[in-house]
Design a protein around this motif. Sequence first.
Motif: not given
Length: 222
Positions: A28-36
Motif C-alpha cells: 500500500a505504501f509503495v502504491c501510494f508513494g509512487m502513484g502506481s
Amino acid sequence: MLASVKSELAIIRTMAPVLTVTIVFVCAFVCFGMGSYAGAPAACAMVPILVMFSLLGYDDQNGWLRYRAALPLARRDVVVGRYLAIVVCSSVVLVALFAVTMACVSAFPALGIEMEQTSPPEIFSACVASTAIVLVLVAIAQPFSIKFGGSKGARYIGCALMFIGCLIYVASQFAMPELFTGLEDLVSQHPVVSLIALAVVSLAIYAASCMLSIRIFEKKDV
C-alpha cells in the motif's frame, strides 16, 4: 510428504500476522508513494525471501532441525516440504496482493490521490514475474542453508547472491549487452510468451535446486 508440508505451513502460520502486516503495508505504501501498481511486484518479491529466512530462523531454535530429522519422515520429504511450502505461500500471497493492489488503484483516486491507470492483466503479470525471479534467488540460496544451516548459511547466501549480481551486471553492461537488449525487445514484443517462459525456467531451476538439496540433506549428519 503431505505431513512435511503441513508442518512447514504450521510454522509459517505462527509468523503470518507479522508477515502479513509487513507485506500489505509495503504494498500500500509503495502504491501510494509512487502513484502506481509498483507496490504489488515489490511486495511479491519480498515473500519468498521472507518465508525462507523465517523458516531458517525456526530451524536454528531449540534444535528443531535435528528433531525433525529424527521424526519418521524421509529426509527427501522434509526438503520437498520446505520447497513446496515456500511456493504455496508465495502463490497465495501473490493473489492476495493482486487484490490489495486493485483495491488501492480503485480507492486512491476517489481520495484525490493520482494513480497510474493500468490493466489488471499487467498488474498480475508483474506480480508473477517478480515472484518467479525471486524464486530463482531462493533456489540458489536453499542448498547453502541446507548444507550449512541458517546462521552460517546466511553468510554464504549473501556472498553467492552478490557474486551472481556482479556477474549479471558485467554481462549486461560489458560482456553481452546485445543479448540483454535482445531479451528486452523480446519481452516487449511477446509479453505473454516471455512471462510463461520466465515462469517455466524459474520452476525448472527451483526443481533442480530441490533435487540438489535432497542429496545434500540425505548425506548431512544432523
